[in-house]
Design an enzyme around this catalytic site. Structure first.
Site, short mmCIF file in Angstrom:
data_model
loop_
_atom_site.label_atom_id
_atom_site.label_comp_id
_atom_site.label_asym_id
_atom_site.label_seq_id
_atom_site.Cartn_x
_atom_site.Cartn_y
_atom_site.Cartn_z
N THR A 1 0.85 -1.20 0.00
CA THR A 1 0.00 0.00 0.00
C THR A 1 0.87 1.24 0.00
O THR A 1 2.07 1.16 -0.31
CB THR A 1 -1.00 -0.05 1.18
OG1 THR A 1 -1.92 1.03 1.05
CG2 THR A 1 -0.34 0.03 2.54
N ASN A 2 0.32 2.39 0.30
CA ASN A 2 1.10 3.63 0.31
C ASN A 2 0.65 4.51 1.47
O ASN A 2 -0.24 4.13 2.23
CB ASN A 2 0.94 4.35 -1.04
CG ASN A 2 -0.52 4.62 -1.33
OD1 ASN A 2 -1.17 5.39 -0.65
ND2 ASN A 2 -1.05 3.94 -2.35
N ARG A 3 1.25 5.69 1.59
CA ARG A 3 1.03 6.50 2.79
C ARG A 3 -0.18 7.43 2.70
O ARG A 3 -0.35 8.30 3.55
CB ARG A 3 2.29 7.31 3.10
CG ARG A 3 3.41 6.46 3.67
CD ARG A 3 4.68 7.27 3.81
NE ARG A 3 4.45 8.48 4.55
CZ ARG A 3 5.20 9.57 4.45
NH1 ARG A 3 6.22 9.59 3.63
NH2 ARG A 3 4.93 10.64 5.16
N SER A 4 -1.00 7.28 1.68
CA SER A 4 -2.16 8.16 1.56
C SER A 4 -3.09 7.97 2.76
O SER A 4 -3.44 6.85 3.11
CB SER A 4 -2.92 7.83 0.28
OG SER A 4 -4.16 8.48 0.29
N ALA B 1 -4.81 7.39 -4.07
CA ALA B 1 -3.44 7.03 -4.44
C ALA B 1 -3.49 5.57 -4.87
O ALA B 1 -3.59 4.66 -4.04
CB ALA B 1 -2.51 7.21 -3.25
#
Ligand code: CTP
Length: 402
Positions: free
Chosen positions: A210-213, A277
């Site tokens: 995943t990502n930091r959004s 994101a």
């Protein structure tokens, strides 16, 4: 919350133990910039004194005494005429019945009858009272007349019993107030789809890429579009954020699921605000069982995830206006401009994620807007809500241009 700033609200409080929560509501509305005039019924005064509301709103709180005072003739019609919205929270079964049948035997009931503004009721009553055919019939009468209901919810009552009749929490009532105030706004009659949050691509049943959004900018956009009167669909990944009241929710996890949701929800939509994101890469295979440490360090093979905006650009369900977001760590404007062209966007909001006061986990954002016609607008540092309100206002203008 610019939707509430300079709005004049009339808050009626009736005799329920939930009256103490009305103080919280009066405080939130005042802090959001609204002028709040409170009217307490005689029964409400037994739970919370007018001084509480006066202290929170900085304005006079009206009681039965005023009904028999020198200004009575101005008061009972004046209050309901100048307000943008009349809210009664908590609204007892008794007041609900009075409103349904035009009984005007106290200042609040008189004001309700004389009011020309929309009315929103947040019922609060004990188990059985709300479900009673008499109350249900009153709810039906009022709904038919255009009165809006916020709740009641289900849960534990002060009596210890469980059931339907509990007043919604102040934050939720505030959401309903925003929906009511947004009606007839610049985006009313239009469907707006918003995506928010970081997608999650499974590696195995417990792990994801995943990502930091945080999803905050997307949720703020959905709220701003609700405030502007749009019919909002919020396609979101798991974020833990409270979604705006009034938005239709579609929960997804992966880029593939988000692609499917965006394509189907965009049909008939006026605009898509693509704030999510989305993963660019995903594991080629998700292991069916948990990857075990003992089996050694796994080699991850990645493959491209679908590019949602690129897919939409060539699809028949492309909304009239598509807005993208570019989070960049270098060459902000050049990168955003090439995404605007490549994804055939009407507008792109570019932000530099390396700035500590902008981007993923910050409450604020510093955004430059780039338009398809080559215009550029650098916005100052703003809260994510203000950025959202600005983007939604620009969207309204884009939708108005022939
Ligand atoms: N986006 C998309 N599908 C993807 C990746 C991104 O629809 N698979 C959308 C994002 O929601 C955003 C815009 O495209 O509105 C730009 O996203 P960004 O991640 O900045 O751009 P990418 O196209 O992924 O390009 P790069 O990773 O090379 O910066």
């Amino acid at each position: 919350m610019s939707i509430l700033s300079d709005k004049h609200l009339l808050l009626g409080v009736t005799g329920s133990i939930a009256a103490y929560k009305a103080a919280d509501l009066a405080s939130s509305l005042t802090q959001a910039g609204a002028q709040v005039d409170v009217i307490l019924t005689p029964a409400a005064e037994k739970f919370v004194p007018p001084l509480t509301f006066q202290s929170l709103t900085g304005r006079r709180a009206f009681t039965e005494t005023e009904l028999w005072g020198g200004e009575a003739h101005i008061l009972h019609v004046g209050l309901g005429h100048s307000a943008n919205l009349m809210v009664i929270a908590p609204c007892t079964a008794n007041t609900l019945a009075k409103l349904a049948h035009g009984i005007a035997d106290n200042l609040l009931a008189i004001t309700g009858l004389a009011a020309r503004c929309p009315i929103l009721l947040a019922p609060a009553m004990d188990v059985g009272m709300y479900e009673h055919p008499a109350t249900q019939e009153n709810v039906r009468i009022l709904t038919q007349r255009g009165v809006v209901f916020a709740g009641p919810g289900e849960g534990r009552m002060a009596s210890g019993l469980e059931g339907r009749g509990r007043m919604l929490e102040p934050a939720e009532i505030l959401g309903h107030i925003r929906v009511a105030l947004g009606r007839g706004g610049p985006l009313s009659g239009r469907k707006v789809v918003v995506t928010a949050g970081g997608t999650q691509e499974p590696l195995d049943p417990v792990r994801v890429l995943t990502n930091r959004s945080s999803g905050r900018q997307g949720y703020a956009l959905a709220q701003a579009a609700v405030d502007a009167g749009a019919a909002v669909t919020l396609i979101h990944t798991p974020t833990g954020l409270t979604p705006p009241v009034g938005a239709r929710l579609v929960a997804v996890r992966t880029a593939e699921e988000m692609l499917g949701a965006v394509l189907s929800e965009s049909d008939g939509a006026a605009a898509l605000l693509m704030a999510a994101a989305v993963a660019d890469f995903r594991p080629k295979r998700a292991a069916p069982d948990k990857l075990k440490k003992g089996a050694g360090i796994p080699q991850l093979e990645l493959q491209a995830a679908p590019d949602i905006l690129a897919a939409l650009a060539g699809s028949r369900s492309r909304p009239r206006c598509v807005v993208g977001f570019a989070a960049e760590s270098r060459d902000l404007i050049a990168n955003a401009a090439s995404k605007l062209a490549a994804k055939k966007l009407d507008m792109i909001a570019a932000n530099d994620i390396t700035a500590p006061d902008a981007g993923f986990e910050a409450d604020t954002n510093r955004v430059t807007l780039l338009y398809a016609d080559g215009r550029q607008e650098a916005l100052p540092l703003m809260s994510k809500s203000e950025v959202a309100e600005t983007i939604v206002a620009k969207l309204g203008m884009l939708l108005e241009t022939p």
